[in-house]
Design an enzyme around this catalytic site. Sequence first.
Site, short mmCIF file in Angstrom:
data_model
loop_
_atom_site.label_atom_id
_atom_site.label_comp_id
_atom_site.label_asym_id
_atom_site.label_seq_id
_atom_site.Cartn_x
_atom_site.Cartn_y
_atom_site.Cartn_z
N ASP A 16 0.85 -1.19 0.00
CA ASP A 16 0.00 0.00 0.00
C ASP A 16 0.88 1.23 0.00
O ASP A 16 1.82 1.32 0.79
CB ASP A 16 -0.92 0.01 1.23
N GLN A 20 -12.93 5.09 10.24
CA GLN A 20 -14.31 4.61 10.33
C GLN A 20 -14.42 3.13 9.97
O GLN A 20 -15.36 2.45 10.35
CB GLN A 20 -15.19 5.47 9.41
N ARG A 21 -13.41 2.58 9.27
CA ARG A 21 -13.51 1.19 8.80
C ARG A 21 -12.18 0.43 8.80
O ARG A 21 -12.18 -0.79 8.81
CB ARG A 21 -14.09 1.17 7.38
N LYS A 48 0.54 3.37 5.67
CA LYS A 48 -0.35 2.26 6.02
C LYS A 48 0.40 0.93 6.06
O LYS A 48 0.19 0.12 6.98
CB LYS A 48 -1.50 2.17 5.02
N ASN A 72 -10.00 0.29 -6.95
CA ASN A 72 -10.09 0.80 -8.32
C ASN A 72 -9.81 -0.33 -9.31
O ASN A 72 -9.07 -1.26 -9.03
CB ASN A 72 -9.13 1.98 -8.53
N CYS A 132 -11.02 -16.02 -14.27
CA CYS A 132 -10.22 -14.98 -13.64
C CYS A 132 -11.12 -13.78 -13.35
O CYS A 132 -12.31 -13.78 -13.69
CB CYS A 132 -9.03 -14.58 -14.53
N CYS A 145 -13.07 -12.36 -16.23
CA CYS A 145 -14.23 -13.13 -16.69
C CYS A 145 -15.50 -12.57 -16.03
O CYS A 145 -16.60 -12.67 -16.58
CB CYS A 145 -14.08 -14.60 -16.33
N CYS A 164 -15.91 4.27 -3.03
CA CYS A 164 -16.43 4.46 -1.68
C CYS A 164 -16.37 5.92 -1.27
O CYS A 164 -17.22 6.40 -0.51
CB CYS A 164 -15.65 3.59 -0.70
N CYS A 169 -12.69 -13.70 -22.65
CA CYS A 169 -12.11 -12.85 -21.61
C CYS A 169 -10.86 -12.15 -22.14
O CYS A 169 -9.98 -12.80 -22.72
CB CYS A 169 -11.76 -13.69 -20.38
#
Length: 249
Positions: A60, A70-71, A84, A129, A170, A173, A185, A242
């Site tokens: 990250d 909050q999460r 992070k 994303n 995958c 697909c 979000c 695919c």
Amino acid sequence: MTTEIDIDRFARHLVLKEIGGPGQQALARTHIAIVGAGGLGAPAALYLAAAGIGMISLIDADTVTVDNLQRQIIFRTGHIGTAKAKTGARALRALNPGTKVKSIIKALDKENAKRLIGKADLVMDGCDNYETRYAVNEACLASGKPLISGAVGRWDGQVSLFNARPDAPCYRCWVPQTPPDAETCARVGVVGALTGVIGSMMALEAIKHICGAGQTLDGRIHLFDGLSMESRTVRLDKDPACPACGEAG
């Protein structure tokens, strides 16, 4: 990577016939790369470290912000402004010193994805994303690695296991192209507890896959509606068309 079992720490696993000593040793031999230490990656990483996964690579590039709290339960108010991956790695080591944790403070993209997931046995994608999701999927296809993918928005979430076998579907697909009405979000919101539900499901799928326990979500998508508390699982077949794993991919 040691496979010596801490009997006291993992006592509740050892009495499960689906895990037992062999399963716990398999967990200790496993290296998992987690893409994104946010709403999904945070609970998934905590439960995987608690379960005795041998090594976790936490990928990250972001820093902790107040709206994450909050999460993203791996962080605390005092962590605002810190990386992070580094702060999350410290929390995982504190939870289980037996799990080796590598923090990778980089943004994963198509160019570096294969290198960043490295020698991991299993990859978990909790990013937000499609560009990163596609890059992770292609790197897993190229490396022959199974991929557990989770996504959330508002009150809804989903989780699946991709690339678990040569003829498995995958991620592309399921989502061949970025949806024209793709939401984030940040724009539409997400209830914090939902990320814990889906992140925990991702960790559960990883444990099942590693231990050969029960029926995994290989070739299936689990869809969860937090408002109605209803869920359903739909079958997903490999798509010959695919763009990533199909005949023209």
